[in-house]
Motif scaffolding. Structure first.
Motif, mmCIF file in Angstrom:
data_model
loop_
_atom_site.group_PDB
_atom_site.id
_atom_site.type_symbol
_atom_site.label_atom_id
_atom_site.label_comp_id
_atom_site.label_asym_id
_atom_site.label_seq_id
_atom_site.Cartn_x
_atom_site.Cartn_y
_atom_site.Cartn_z
ATOM 1 N N ARG A 1 -12.546 -12.225 11.538
ATOM 2 C CA ARG A 1 -11.188 -12.749 11.469
ATOM 3 C C ARG A 1 -10.647 -13.163 12.841
ATOM 4 O O ARG A 1 -9.527 -13.668 12.930
ATOM 5 C CB ARG A 1 -10.247 -11.713 10.837
ATOM 6 C CG ARG A 1 -10.479 -11.516 9.336
ATOM 7 C CD ARG A 1 -9.402 -10.622 8.742
ATOM 8 N NE ARG A 1 -9.532 -10.487 7.292
ATOM 9 C CZ ARG A 1 -10.300 -9.579 6.695
ATOM 10 N NH1 ARG A 1 -11.005 -8.733 7.419
ATOM 11 N NH2 ARG A 1 -10.379 -9.526 5.393
ATOM 12 N N THR B 1 -9.645 -6.058 12.701
ATOM 13 C CA THR B 1 -9.612 -6.681 11.373
ATOM 14 C C THR B 1 -11.002 -6.978 10.841
ATOM 15 O O THR B 1 -11.148 -7.498 9.746
ATOM 16 C CB THR B 1 -8.869 -8.032 11.453
ATOM 17 O OG1 THR B 1 -9.581 -8.880 12.367
ATOM 18 C CG2 THR B 1 -7.444 -7.875 11.948
ATOM 19 N N ASN C 1 -13.787 -5.283 3.332
ATOM 20 C CA ASN C 1 -14.589 -4.985 4.524
ATOM 21 C C ASN C 1 -15.372 -3.697 4.317
ATOM 22 O O ASN C 1 -14.990 -2.847 3.515
ATOM 23 C CB ASN C 1 -13.679 -4.803 5.743
ATOM 24 C CG ASN C 1 -13.175 -6.129 6.282
ATOM 25 O OD1 ASN C 1 -12.939 -7.061 5.528
ATOM 26 N ND2 ASN C 1 -13.003 -6.194 7.585
ATOM 27 N N THR D 1 -4.666 -2.148 12.355
ATOM 28 C CA THR D 1 -5.024 -3.428 11.738
ATOM 29 C C THR D 1 -3.942 -4.483 11.958
ATOM 30 O O THR D 1 -4.103 -5.632 11.548
ATOM 31 C CB THR D 1 -5.235 -3.298 10.212
ATOM 32 O OG1 THR D 1 -3.974 -3.024 9.589
ATOM 33 C CG2 THR D 1 -6.226 -2.204 9.875
ATOM 34 N N VAL E 1 -0.050 5.488 -0.140
ATOM 35 C CA VAL E 1 -1.023 6.574 -0.285
ATOM 36 C C VAL E 1 -0.283 7.901 -0.155
ATOM 37 O O VAL E 1 0.424 8.129 0.834
ATOM 38 C CB VAL E 1 -2.147 6.514 0.781
ATOM 39 C CG1 VAL E 1 -3.132 7.665 0.579
ATOM 40 C CG2 VAL E 1 -2.884 5.181 0.732
ATOM 41 N N HIS F 1 -7.690 0.386 2.799
ATOM 42 C CA HIS F 1 -6.632 -0.093 1.908
ATOM 43 C C HIS F 1 -6.112 -1.452 2.369
ATOM 44 O O HIS F 1 -5.744 -2.291 1.545
ATOM 45 C CB HIS F 1 -5.482 0.925 1.835
ATOM 46 C CG HIS F 1 -5.766 2.063 0.899
ATOM 47 N ND1 HIS F 1 -5.335 2.079 -0.403
ATOM 48 C CD2 HIS F 1 -6.468 3.207 1.070
ATOM 49 C CE1 HIS F 1 -5.749 3.194 -0.997
ATOM 50 N NE2 HIS F 1 -6.430 3.894 -0.117
ATOM 51 N N VAL F 2 -6.073 -1.661 3.693
ATOM 52 C CA VAL F 2 -5.601 -2.952 4.203
ATOM 53 C C VAL F 2 -6.660 -4.030 3.966
ATOM 54 O O VAL F 2 -6.344 -5.151 3.562
ATOM 55 C CB VAL F 2 -5.261 -2.848 5.709
ATOM 56 C CG1 VAL F 2 -4.839 -4.214 6.249
ATOM 57 C CG2 VAL F 2 -4.141 -1.831 5.940
ATOM 58 N N TYR F 3 -7.929 -3.695 4.210
ATOM 59 C CA TYR F 3 -9.025 -4.659 4.050
ATOM 60 C C TYR F 3 -10.061 -4.121 3.058
ATOM 61 O O TYR F 3 -11.133 -3.653 3.456
ATOM 62 C CB TYR F 3 -9.688 -4.942 5.398
ATOM 63 C CG TYR F 3 -8.784 -5.675 6.360
ATOM 64 C CD1 TYR F 3 -8.329 -6.952 6.053
ATOM 65 C CD2 TYR F 3 -8.384 -5.101 7.560
ATOM 66 C CE1 TYR F 3 -7.488 -7.640 6.920
ATOM 67 C CE2 TYR F 3 -7.542 -5.787 8.435
ATOM 68 C CZ TYR F 3 -7.102 -7.054 8.107
ATOM 69 O OH TYR F 3 -6.268 -7.720 8.963
ATOM 70 N N ILE G 1 -0.806 -4.545 10.711
ATOM 71 C CA ILE G 1 0.267 -4.676 9.729
ATOM 72 C C ILE G 1 1.427 -3.761 10.098
ATOM 73 O O ILE G 1 1.269 -2.829 10.883
ATOM 74 C CB ILE G 1 -0.208 -4.335 8.292
ATOM 75 C CG1 ILE G 1 -0.632 -2.857 8.192
ATOM 76 C CG2 ILE G 1 -1.331 -5.266 7.849
ATOM 77 C CD1 ILE G 1 -0.694 -2.352 6.779
ATOM 78 N N ILE H 1 0.828 -1.215 0.000
ATOM 79 C CA ILE H 1 0.000 0.000 0.000
ATOM 80 C C ILE H 1 0.858 1.258 0.000
ATOM 81 O O ILE H 1 1.762 1.404 0.833
ATOM 82 C CB ILE H 1 -0.927 -0.003 1.241
ATOM 83 C CG1 ILE H 1 -1.882 -1.198 1.189
ATOM 84 C CG2 ILE H 1 -1.689 1.316 1.352
ATOM 85 C CD1 ILE H 1 -2.512 -1.527 2.538
#
Lengths: 361, 259
Positions: free
Chosen positions: A202, A198, B97, A70, A52, B92-94, A72, A50
């Motif tokens: 999950r 998440t 969702n 999240t 941005v 962007h991560v999920y 990461i 990613i």
């Protein structure tokens, strides 16, 4: 064996983050760190990661908050004025206990300042920077190789302590091109991030997760005092376990220079020059600007060593040196006013440091 | 009827969405506040779509943050004004969702105007829900970007003077003009009809995320009786007579594809 390449410090930071499994980068244009943002913009989409381009440094740091929530590995980078803008959320992330990495490629200040090198964000980085009581581990690379390696270490330490980690670079280290080896450093497996947000589906237990920085509002801790106690213990654990520095010719040194980043390289040169004159000089180069090696300096002071802080600012690091030696011994300073010329292109060069060493010897 | 039996009766009549967390430790909202109804509308919408497990909510500082304690979904609380940034990163991560924010009018249009313009510029595939009560509620009823001309607040004690401090922002209409917007609507929860309609708006907005159409936005008018200095009943009247005429309800943009 890692890949050998001839790259500048800024790119080395990006490469280090990549091998450390950083999955997201958020950045806003600001000199002198644009090479980092542009590298991620070019390379990350190709890897399915990613990137941005944000609307401001406030956007960068708050997207980092979201990505870190999240679970990461994620990063942003900026330079001094942009780093200032990020401070509210740095404080919030310390409270929310979110692991992430922030790069500050320092430029001159105060204010807009010159866009060229300086080392004036020492206080802001090592004292937290934002409101409230918290500290971040601050890693200070002095070479392109360290830019790569310490960025990897930063991700590991962020996960280990669930706390933001700052890499404090400067425009000289950032733009200095050197041959380095980009090699993934093995710190062991990433910790399980069961706390991460998440989507409930999950989570093995099917229960909701909440990431917040209010502490007392949603009962993460039984009380405000408990939150502060946890922060205090975390700060102490980091201080005890994560101190890193390089001692150079300090064994018999009667005068010890203390520096980090580009001025540490210059200081090493000055130590070598002093040694050829028979002066017993040495250097303590900070690899962690926080934690600071107070105890190491205190011991050297008790053995009779004197100290010379070298920094490209009016004098911030020197305060820590004074705290460490508790006025038992003399502390000198080579600072931004000792640059070889008065323009923003001026640098602290070895001969100015040597002159000070000769006065203090 | 005691409070407990009244709640039980209400639950027997209307049911309680499973995603709505019972407030056992006491209710944090003021009497007559409409925000808990928004929590219920979101819970019902997600449940009807079967997306509760796949949704992440992002909440701002302000009264709306209490919704974080009412909705049984993964959630993040942000620094004041920054939910659009958080939601951007999380989306962007999920990307599969549903990621939505809940913010007040001040949190989105004043301190949060920078991240709002950011998501509009980048056409982020998230949903922003803005609760418009025409004041800063949590901090004691100061003037908000949506305060009506003439409205008395604690920072406009003589009433909002348009020449000195401008006019209310019409967010739903403004956001509809952006090319990256797939959906923009304004609802209210002041009566059952408006409540049902608003819940449908929420479902349409979340649907825009599932089809990856574009950015979606819902403004929801809510009463703030303490800061309006009105009783809950008179607040409903003020909603009909002042708020809705200034902020008309309805959909302002609804497209399947942004271009």
């Amino acid at each position: 064996m890692g890949e050998r390449m001839f790259i500048e410090g800024n790119e080395a930071i990006a490469r280090g983050a990549t091998v450390a499994d950083c999955q997201a980068f958020f950045g806003y244009p600001i000199t002198p760190q644009n090479e980092i943002t542009q590298w991620f913009a070019r390379e990350f989409p190709k890897m399915g990661r990613i990137f941005v381009q944000t609307q401001s440094e406030l956007g960068s740091i708050n997207m980092l908050y979201g990505a870190a929530a999240t679970g990461i590995r994620a990063m942003t980078s900026s330079s001094s004025p942009g780093w200032s803008l990020m401070q509210e959320t740095m404080s919030d992330m310390a409270n929310a206990e979110l692991p992430c990495v922030v790069i500050d490629v320092q430029r001159g200040g105060p204010g807009g300042g010159p866009i060229r090198h300086a080392q004036q964000d020492y206080f802001q980085c090592t004292r937290g920077g934002g409101h409230g009581d918290y500290r971040n581990i601050v890693l200070a690379p002095a070479s392109a190789q360290e830019c790569c390696d310490l960025t990897q270490l930063a991700f590991y330490l962020a996960d280990k302590y669930r706390n933001p980690v700052v890499v404090i670079s400067d425009a000289i280290i950032g733009r200095l091109r050197e041959t380095i080896e980009v090699k993934k450093i093995d710190f062991g497996p990433m910790p399980d991030k069961d706390w991460a947000v998440t989507g409930k589906g999950r989570h093995k237990d099917g229960k909701r997760r909440v990431v917040e920085h209010a502490g007392d509002l949603f009962a993460r801790y039984p009380s405000y005092q408990a939150l502060l106690l946890n922060l205090d213990q975390k700060i102490k654990r980091m201080q005890e376990s994560e101190l890193r520095y390089e001692g150079y010719k300090t064994e018999d040194a009667e005068l010890i220079l203390v520096a980090y980043g580009y001025t540490a390289r210059v200081s090493k040169e000055a130590v070598n020059m002093a040694r050829t004159e028979g002066i017993k000089a040495g250097l303590i180069r900070l690899i962690t600007a926080w934690p600071f090696p107070y105890e190491v300096l205190r011991q050297k002071a008790s053995q009779g060593s004197r100290f010379l802080a070298v920094e490209d600012s009016l004098g911030q690091l020197v305060d820590d040196v004074r705290v460490a030696v508790e006025s038992h011994t003399e502390v000198g300073l080579v600072n931004i006013l000792d640059r070889h010329m008065p323009t923003d292109g001026g640098m602290i060069l070895p001969d100015k440091i040597l002159a000070k060493i000769e006065v203090m010897k | 009827m005691t409070e407990k039996t009244e709640a039980m009766t209400r639950e027997r009549v209307t049911g309680r969405p499973r995603l709505l967390i019972p407030q056992t430790a006491g209710f944090v909202y003021c009497p007559g506040c409409h925000e808990p109804l928004v929590a219920r509308a979101i819970a019902e919408a997600l449940e009807e779509m079967g997306m509760g497990d796949e949704t992440i909510g992002v909440f701002d500082i302000g009264c709306n943050s209490f919704l974080l304690g009412m909705l049984d979904i993964d959630s993040v609380l942000t620094p004041h004004g920054r939910p659009p940034d958080m939601a951007t990163a999380i989306k962007h991560v999920y990307p599969d969702n549903i990621v939505f924010t809940v913010q007040g009018d001040g949190g989105l249009l004043a301190i949060g105007a920078d991240p709002l313009l950011g998501v509009l510029t980048r056409a982020e595939k998230i949903t922003i829900m803005m609760l418009n009560n025409a004041v800063y509620g949590t901090t004691g009823g100061q003037m908000a970007p949506t305060s009506l001309v003439g409205q008395k607040t604690t920072t406009t004690p003589e009433g909002r003077d348009a020449i000195k401090s401008g006019f209310p922002i019409h967010a739903a209409e403004m956001i509809a003009t952006f090319k990256g917007t797939a959906y923009s609507a304004r609802g209210a929860v002041n009566n059952p009809y408006n409540y049902e309609r608003t819940r449908e708006y929420i479902k349409v907005a979340f649907g825009k995320q599932m089809s990856k159409a574009g950015f979606s936005f819902i403004e929801i008018l809510v009463a703030c009786p303490p800061n309006w200095h009105l009783s809950p009943i008179d607040s409903l009247k003020w909603m009909e007579e002042k708020m809705i005429p200034e902020f008309p309800l309805g959909e302002f943009k609804n497209v399947d594809k942004i271009e």
